[in-house]
Motif scaffolding. Structure first.
Motif, mmCIF file in Angstrom:
data_model
loop_
_atom_site.group_PDB
_atom_site.id
_atom_site.type_symbol
_atom_site.label_atom_id
_atom_site.label_comp_id
_atom_site.label_asym_id
_atom_site.label_seq_id
_atom_site.Cartn_x
_atom_site.Cartn_y
_atom_site.Cartn_z
ATOM 1 N N ASP A 66 -9.511 -21.409 54.107
ATOM 2 C CA ASP A 66 -9.936 -22.778 53.809
ATOM 3 C C ASP A 66 -10.710 -22.832 52.492
ATOM 4 O O ASP A 66 -10.573 -23.783 51.720
ATOM 5 N N THR A 67 -11.498 -21.784 52.223
ATOM 6 C CA THR A 67 -12.227 -21.702 50.957
ATOM 7 C C THR A 67 -11.249 -21.618 49.792
ATOM 8 O O THR A 67 -11.465 -22.237 48.748
ATOM 9 N N VAL A 68 -10.171 -20.872 49.952
ATOM 10 C CA VAL A 68 -9.142 -20.782 48.907
ATOM 11 C C VAL A 68 -8.608 -22.178 48.608
ATOM 12 O O VAL A 68 -8.471 -22.566 47.443
ATOM 13 N N ILE A 69 -8.310 -22.942 49.651
ATOM 14 C CA ILE A 69 -7.769 -24.290 49.465
ATOM 15 C C ILE A 69 -8.800 -25.195 48.791
ATOM 16 O O ILE A 69 -8.478 -25.921 47.852
ATOM 17 N N LEU A 95 0.916 -18.447 44.965
ATOM 18 C CA LEU A 95 0.066 -17.955 46.056
ATOM 19 C C LEU A 95 -0.830 -19.076 46.593
ATOM 20 O O LEU A 95 -1.017 -19.192 47.812
ATOM 21 N N LEU A 96 -1.373 -19.891 45.696
ATOM 22 C CA LEU A 96 -2.204 -21.024 46.136
ATOM 23 C C LEU A 96 -1.394 -22.000 46.984
ATOM 24 O O LEU A 96 -1.855 -22.447 48.039
ATOM 25 N N HIS A 97 -0.186 -22.337 46.542
ATOM 26 C CA HIS A 97 0.677 -23.245 47.316
ATOM 27 C C HIS A 97 1.032 -22.626 48.669
ATOM 28 O O HIS A 97 1.065 -23.331 49.682
ATOM 29 N N LEU A 98 1.295 -21.337 48.670
ATOM 30 C CA LEU A 98 1.639 -20.636 49.906
ATOM 31 C C LEU A 98 0.505 -20.746 50.922
ATOM 32 O O LEU A 98 0.735 -21.103 52.085
ATOM 33 N N VAL A 99 -0.711 -20.471 50.473
ATOM 34 C CA VAL A 99 -1.861 -20.555 51.382
ATOM 35 C C VAL A 99 -2.020 -21.985 51.885
ATOM 36 O O VAL A 99 -2.205 -22.215 53.088
ATOM 37 N N ARG A 100 -1.918 -22.954 50.997
ATOM 38 C CA ARG A 100 -2.090 -24.357 51.394
ATOM 39 C C ARG A 100 -1.012 -24.789 52.392
ATOM 40 O O ARG A 100 -1.318 -25.364 53.441
ATOM 41 N N ASP A 101 0.246 -24.490 52.081
ATOM 42 C CA ASP A 101 1.338 -24.904 52.968
ATOM 43 C C ASP A 101 1.253 -24.202 54.326
ATOM 44 O O ASP A 101 1.554 -24.810 55.358
ATOM 45 N N ALA A 102 0.846 -22.953 54.339
ATOM 46 C CA ALA A 102 0.713 -22.227 55.605
ATOM 47 C C ALA A 102 -0.459 -22.762 56.422
ATOM 48 O O ALA A 102 -0.333 -22.979 57.630
ATOM 49 N N ARG A 103 -1.600 -22.981 55.783
ATOM 50 C CA ARG A 103 -2.783 -23.479 56.505
ATOM 51 C C ARG A 103 -2.581 -24.897 57.023
ATOM 52 O O ARG A 103 -3.122 -25.260 58.059
ATOM 53 N N VAL A 155 3.736 -8.505 48.886
ATOM 54 C CA VAL A 155 4.292 -9.708 49.519
ATOM 55 C C VAL A 155 5.512 -10.244 48.779
ATOM 56 O O VAL A 155 5.903 -11.396 48.973
ATOM 57 N N GLU A 156 6.124 -9.422 47.973
ATOM 58 C CA GLU A 156 7.230 -9.850 47.113
ATOM 59 C C GLU A 156 8.338 -10.579 47.878
ATOM 60 O O GLU A 156 8.757 -11.672 47.497
ATOM 61 N N GLN A 157 8.828 -9.991 48.952
ATOM 62 C CA GLN A 157 9.926 -10.614 49.702
ATOM 63 C C GLN A 157 9.483 -11.923 50.347
ATOM 64 O O GLN A 157 10.216 -12.913 50.332
ATOM 65 N N ASP A 158 8.277 -11.954 50.886
ATOM 66 C CA ASP A 158 7.772 -13.185 51.497
ATOM 67 C C ASP A 158 7.617 -14.289 50.452
ATOM 68 O O ASP A 158 7.856 -15.459 50.747
ATOM 69 N N LEU A 159 7.239 -13.915 49.228
ATOM 70 C CA LEU A 159 7.142 -14.913 48.159
ATOM 71 C C LEU A 159 8.519 -15.438 47.761
ATOM 72 O O LEU A 159 8.667 -16.623 47.478
ATOM 73 N N ARG A 160 9.503 -14.570 47.746
ATOM 74 C CA ARG A 160 10.880 -15.031 47.458
ATOM 75 C C ARG A 160 11.330 -16.042 48.513
ATOM 76 O O ARG A 160 11.903 -17.075 48.187
ATOM 77 N N ASP A 161 11.078 -15.712 49.785
ATOM 78 C CA ASP A 161 11.455 -16.615 50.879
ATOM 79 C C ASP A 161 10.726 -17.942 50.751
ATOM 80 O O ASP A 161 11.321 -19.008 50.931
ATOM 81 N N TYR A 162 9.441 -17.877 50.432
ATOM 82 C CA TYR A 162 8.644 -19.093 50.287
ATOM 83 C C TYR A 162 9.136 -19.927 49.113
ATOM 84 O O TYR A 162 9.264 -21.153 49.215
#
Length: 188
Positions: A66-69, A95-103, A155-162
């Motif tokens: 949440d602090t990251v967001i 990475l920021l978008h990934l954290v936001r979309d996941a949270r 996290v390379e593969q997970d970033l590709r998927d995201y």
């Protein structure tokens, strides 16, 4: 000089104004590296690898994410301002978008450890008092870049998927927006 005469020839190019030979850029860099070794900073930098990121990612909490967001703008500014981090700007934003979309529950196809690793790397970039304090010129951002780089490798593969998920979602939204506006009728 003989007979008390002074030398009036111009100083050599590599001499400093006080007449002493100036050190080359390479020599000054070598001196800085030696100083790093003497202070243990080189040892600290050497500790940063994928295992370091994994180990610290285990400590990331939902509150940390949440602090990251909440601090996303400040984190992005660190990527933009930091010379050593600028090359990671697009990945940092991802990475920021990934954290936001996941949270926020929009992206669910993500292992928890990937989310934790991304959160750790982003918080590390934000923290000015990490392994190598950011106030140290040049070397202060090396550890930040090393942590981001290690995280990206993990996290390379997970970033590709995201990234693929984001593209599909954007295309969906564009199609929906076009369909919602209806046909473009021109009356005469």
């Amino acid at each position: 000089m003989a007979d008390g005469q002074t030398d009036t020839s111009p100083a050599p190019r590599d001499a400093s104004p006080d007449g002493s030979p100036s050190t080359s850029v390479f020599a000054r860099l070598k001196t800085r590296v030696r100083a790093l070794r003497n202070t243990g900073l080189a040892d600290r930098l050497a500790r940063i690898d994928s295992e370091y990121v994994r180990e610290n990612a285990r400590r990331i909490t939902k509150m940390d994410l949440d602090t990251v967001i909440e601090r996303a703008e400040a984190i992005e500014a660190r990527f933009q301002d930091g010379g050593g981090l600028r090359r990671f700007l697009d990945d940092g934003r991802l990475l920021l978008h990934l954290v936001r979309d996941a949270r926020e529950g929009r992206y669910r196809g993500l292992p928890v450890w990937t989310l934790s690793a991304a959160g750790f790397a982003l918080l590390y970039v934000l923290n000015p008092f990490d392994l190598v304090p950011d106030a140290l010129p040049v070397v202060g951002l090396l550890d930040d870049a090393a942590v981001v780089s290690a995280c990206l490798a993990l996290v390379e593969q997970d970033l590709r998927d995201y990234r693929a998920w984001r593209r599909a979602r954007q295309q969906e939204e564009e199609t929906t927006d076009r369909d919602a506006s209806g046909p473009d009728l021109i009356s005469s």
